[in-house]
Design a protein around this motif. Structure first.
Motif, PDB file in Angstrom:
ATOM      1  N   SER A  77     -25.628  53.481  50.301  1.00 34.63           N
ATOM      2  CA  SER A  77     -24.605  53.368  51.333  1.00 34.63           C
ATOM      3  C   SER A  77     -24.769  54.504  52.335  1.00 34.63           C
ATOM      4  O   SER A  77     -25.330  55.549  52.011  1.00 34.63           O
ATOM      5  CB  SER A  77     -23.199  53.384  50.722  1.00 34.63           C
ATOM      6  OG  SER A  77     -22.893  54.643  50.179  1.00 34.63           O
ATOM      7  N   SER A  80     -22.738  49.392  52.936  1.00 37.81           N
ATOM      8  CA  SER A  80     -23.250  49.367  51.571  1.00 37.81           C
ATOM      9  C   SER A  80     -24.338  48.306  51.494  1.00 37.81           C
ATOM     10  O   SER A  80     -24.089  47.134  51.812  1.00 37.81           O
ATOM     11  CB  SER A  80     -22.113  49.035  50.595  1.00 37.81           C
ATOM     12  OG  SER A  80     -22.609  48.890  49.290  1.00 37.81           O
ATOM     13  N   GLU A 134     -26.844  45.859  49.595  1.00 37.77           N
ATOM     14  CA  GLU A 134     -26.951  45.117  48.336  1.00 37.77           C
ATOM     15  C   GLU A 134     -28.279  45.466  47.673  1.00 37.77           C
ATOM     16  O   GLU A 134     -29.318  45.526  48.345  1.00 37.77           O
ATOM     17  CB  GLU A 134     -26.870  43.617  48.627  1.00 37.77           C
ATOM     18  CG  GLU A 134     -27.010  42.728  47.430  1.00 37.77           C
ATOM     19  CD  GLU A 134     -25.903  42.865  46.396  1.00 37.77           C
ATOM     20  OE1 GLU A 134     -26.229  43.230  45.238  1.00 37.77           O
ATOM     21  OE2 GLU A 134     -24.741  42.608  46.728  1.00 37.77           O
ATOM     22  N   LYS A 178     -28.533  41.304  52.356  1.00 42.38           N
ATOM     23  CA  LYS A 178     -27.141  41.462  52.782  1.00 42.38           C
ATOM     24  C   LYS A 178     -26.669  42.902  52.642  1.00 42.38           C
ATOM     25  O   LYS A 178     -27.143  43.653  51.804  1.00 42.38           O
ATOM     26  CB  LYS A 178     -26.224  40.581  51.928  1.00 42.38           C
ATOM     27  CG  LYS A 178     -26.514  39.109  52.046  1.00 42.38           C
ATOM     28  CD  LYS A 178     -25.465  38.265  51.365  1.00 42.38           C
ATOM     29  CE  LYS A 178     -25.560  38.315  49.877  1.00 42.38           C
ATOM     30  NZ  LYS A 178     -24.625  37.380  49.228  1.00 42.38           N
ATOM     31  N   THR A 200     -22.702  45.237  53.349  1.00 45.81           N
ATOM     32  CA  THR A 200     -21.265  45.109  53.565  1.00 45.81           C
ATOM     33  C   THR A 200     -20.748  46.291  54.371  1.00 45.81           C
ATOM     34  O   THR A 200     -21.004  47.442  54.013  1.00 45.81           O
ATOM     35  CB  THR A 200     -20.518  45.048  52.211  1.00 45.81           C
ATOM     36  OG1 THR A 200     -21.013  43.935  51.465  1.00 45.81           O
ATOM     37  CG2 THR A 200     -19.022  44.909  52.409  1.00 45.81           C
ATOM     38  N   PHE A 250     -17.793  48.611  55.129  1.00 47.19           N
ATOM     39  CA  PHE A 250     -16.628  48.984  54.329  1.00 47.19           C
ATOM     40  C   PHE A 250     -15.919  50.194  54.940  1.00 47.19           C
ATOM     41  O   PHE A 250     -16.488  50.937  55.743  1.00 47.19           O
ATOM     42  CB  PHE A 250     -17.023  49.295  52.879  1.00 47.19           C
ATOM     43  CG  PHE A 250     -17.826  50.560  52.714  1.00 47.19           C
ATOM     44  CD1 PHE A 250     -17.198  51.793  52.558  1.00 47.19           C
ATOM     45  CD2 PHE A 250     -19.209  50.528  52.707  1.00 47.19           C
ATOM     46  CE1 PHE A 250     -17.928  52.966  52.417  1.00 47.19           C
ATOM     47  CE2 PHE A 250     -19.958  51.695  52.568  1.00 47.19           C
ATOM     48  CZ  PHE A 250     -19.307  52.909  52.423  1.00 47.19           C
ATOM     49  N   VAL A 253     -24.645  41.285  57.783  1.00 45.19           N
ATOM     50  CA  VAL A 253     -23.619  42.227  57.333  1.00 45.19           C
ATOM     51  C   VAL A 253     -22.339  41.429  57.173  1.00 45.19           C
ATOM     52  O   VAL A 253     -21.978  40.624  58.034  1.00 45.19           O
ATOM     53  CB  VAL A 253     -23.411  43.386  58.333  1.00 45.19           C
ATOM     54  CG1 VAL A 253     -22.235  44.264  57.925  1.00 45.19           C
ATOM     55  CG2 VAL A 253     -24.684  44.219  58.452  1.00 45.19           C
ATOM     56  N   GLN A 254     -21.672  41.651  56.056  1.00 45.85           N
ATOM     57  CA  GLN A 254     -20.404  40.998  55.766  1.00 45.85           C
ATOM     58  C   GLN A 254     -19.287  42.030  55.772  1.00 45.85           C
ATOM     59  O   GLN A 254     -19.541  43.226  55.649  1.00 45.85           O
ATOM     60  CB  GLN A 254     -20.445  40.347  54.376  1.00 45.85           C
ATOM     61  CG  GLN A 254     -21.533  39.328  54.208  1.00 45.85           C
ATOM     62  CD  GLN A 254     -21.571  38.784  52.795  1.00 45.85           C
ATOM     63  OE1 GLN A 254     -21.187  37.666  52.572  1.00 45.85           O
ATOM     64  NE2 GLN A 254     -22.032  39.599  51.860  1.00 45.85           N
ATOM     65  N   LEU A 255     -18.058  41.554  55.866  1.00 44.67           N
ATOM     66  CA  LEU A 255     -16.888  42.413  55.716  1.00 44.67           C
ATOM     67  C   LEU A 255     -15.696  41.548  55.381  1.00 44.67           C
ATOM     68  O   LEU A 255     -15.765  40.314  55.480  1.00 44.67           O
ATOM     69  CB  LEU A 255     -16.622  43.214  57.009  1.00 44.67           C
ATOM     70  CG  LEU A 255     -16.304  42.455  58.292  1.00 44.67           C
ATOM     71  CD1 LEU A 255     -14.830  42.067  58.386  1.00 44.67           C
ATOM     72  CD2 LEU A 255     -16.666  43.321  59.485  1.00 44.67           C
ATOM     73  N   THR A 256     -14.622  42.192  54.964  1.00 39.34           N
ATOM     74  CA  THR A 256     -13.355  41.500  54.814  1.00 39.34           C
ATOM     75  C   THR A 256     -12.298  42.264  55.599  1.00 39.34           C
ATOM     76  O   THR A 256     -12.378  43.485  55.752  1.00 39.34           O
ATOM     77  CB  THR A 256     -12.886  41.373  53.347  1.00 39.34           C
ATOM     78  OG1 THR A 256     -12.669  42.670  52.804  1.00 39.34           O
ATOM     79  CG2 THR A 256     -13.891  40.593  52.510  1.00 39.34           C
ATOM     80  N   HIS A 261     -12.965  36.636  55.309  1.00 43.49           N
ATOM     81  CA  HIS A 261     -14.369  37.023  55.142  1.00 43.49           C
ATOM     82  C   HIS A 261     -15.108  36.741  56.444  1.00 43.49           C
ATOM     83  O   HIS A 261     -14.979  35.658  57.016  1.00 43.49           O
ATOM     84  CB  HIS A 261     -15.006  36.251  53.991  1.00 43.49           C
ATOM     85  CG  HIS A 261     -14.484  36.657  52.655  1.00 43.49           C
ATOM     86  ND1 HIS A 261     -15.207  37.436  51.791  1.00 43.49           N
ATOM     87  CD2 HIS A 261     -13.296  36.424  52.044  1.00 43.49           C
ATOM     88  CE1 HIS A 261     -14.490  37.656  50.699  1.00 43.49           C
ATOM     89  NE2 HIS A 261     -13.323  37.049  50.831  1.00 43.49           N
ATOM     90  N   TRP A 279     -18.936  37.541  58.806  1.00 45.21           N
ATOM     91  CA  TRP A 279     -20.344  37.910  58.730  1.00 45.21           C
ATOM     92  C   TRP A 279     -20.932  38.051  60.124  1.00 45.21           C
ATOM     93  O   TRP A 279     -20.420  37.488  61.084  1.00 45.21           O
ATOM     94  CB  TRP A 279     -21.136  36.909  57.903  1.00 45.21           C
ATOM     95  CG  TRP A 279     -21.455  35.628  58.639  1.00 45.21           C
ATOM     96  CD1 TRP A 279     -20.578  34.656  59.034  1.00 45.21           C
ATOM     97  CD2 TRP A 279     -22.745  35.192  59.063  1.00 45.21           C
ATOM     98  NE1 TRP A 279     -21.244  33.649  59.681  1.00 45.21           N
ATOM     99  CE2 TRP A 279     -22.577  33.941  59.702  1.00 45.21           C
ATOM    100  CE3 TRP A 279     -24.020  35.728  58.958  1.00 45.21           C
ATOM    101  CZ2 TRP A 279     -23.650  33.237  60.236  1.00 45.21           C
ATOM    102  CZ3 TRP A 279     -25.079  35.011  59.490  1.00 45.21           C
ATOM    103  CH2 TRP A 279     -24.886  33.784  60.107  1.00 45.21           C
TER     104      TRP A 279
END
Length: 182
Positions: A65, A84, A86, A94, A96, A98, A132-135, A173, A175
Motif C-alpha cells: 500500500s 492498496s 491486490e 486490481k 483499492t 482507501f 482501481v476500486q473503492l467504496t 462500489h 471502479w
C-alpha cells in the motif's frame, strides 16, 4: 517531483515514514468526525503502534500500500488517500483506493481531486494494474460526485455494509479503468 514542487507546502505528495504521526492524527480525527464514511472505527485504530501507521504508508519494501498526503500552505497534513494493491495472483490487476479524507478546514480547495489523481497516477505507473476500486457510503453525495468527476463509475451497491451505532448503511462500489488516461 521538481525542487520547486518539493518546497511548495500547498502540495500533494507520497507520504513517508516521517509523516506517520501526522497521518495517524489526521485519520483518527476523520474516523471520529465522520464515522459513517469509514469501515474502521477510531477505537480500532487508536491503540495501534506508530509502526503500524508507518507500514500503512508503504514506506517499507513490500509496497502493498501507499498513501498520498495533501499539505496546506503552512505545511500541515490536511488530507490523505491510500492505494492498496491486490497481491493474490488472479486479482493482481486490481487495487483499492482507501482512507480518503480531507480536513474540514481544507475542503473546497481542490485537495480531494488532487489526492485522487495522485493515487490514480501511482496506480497507472504500476504496469500490472488495470483498475482501481473503492467504496463510498450511500448518501455521501459529495464524495461520490468527486469520484465520478475523477473517472470512477458505480458498479453496485452493497446493502447493510456497515453498522454505525444502531444504523446499517449501504456502500456504493465504484471502479476506474486505468487504461483510460494511460
Amino acid at each position: 517531483m521538481s525542487a520547486s514542487e518539493e518546497n511548495d507546502h500547498n502540495a500533494v505528495r507520497r507520504l513517508a515514514a516521517a509523516d506517520a504521526a501526522a497521518y495517524r492524527d489526521l485519520m483518527l480525527d476523520a474516523y471520529a468526525t465522520h464515522p459513517s464514511a469509514f469501515t474502521t472505527t477510531v477505537e480500532e485504530r487508536a491503540g495501534l503502534p506508530l509502526r503500524w501507521w508507518d507500514e500503512r504508508l508503504g514506506a517499507g519494501t513490500s509496497e502493498a500500500s501507499v498513501v498520498y498526503g495533501a499539505f496546506d500552505d503552512t505545511g500541515m497534513l490536511v488530507g490523505a488517500a491510500g492505494l492498496s494493491l491486490e497481491t493474490r495472483q488472479r486479482a493482481r490487476h486490481k487495487a483499492t483506493l482507501f482512507g480518503m479524507t480531507v480536513a474540514a478546514s481544507a475542503r473546497r480547495a481542490g485537495f480531494g481531486r488532487r489526492l485522487v489523481f495522485a493515487v490514480l497516477a501511482h496506480a497507472r505507473a504500476v504496469e500490472r494494474l488495470r483498475l482501481v476500486q473503492l467504496t463510498v457510503t450511500e448518501g455521501n453525495r459529495t464524495a461520490q460526485a468527486l469520484y465520478e468527476r475523477c473517472g470512477f463509475q458505480v458498479f453496485g451497491v452493497e446493502p447493510l455494509a456497515i453498522a454505525v451505532d444502531d444504523e446499517l448503511l449501504a456502500k456504493v462500489h465504484m471502479w476506474c479503468d486505468l487504461d483510460i488516461g494511460r
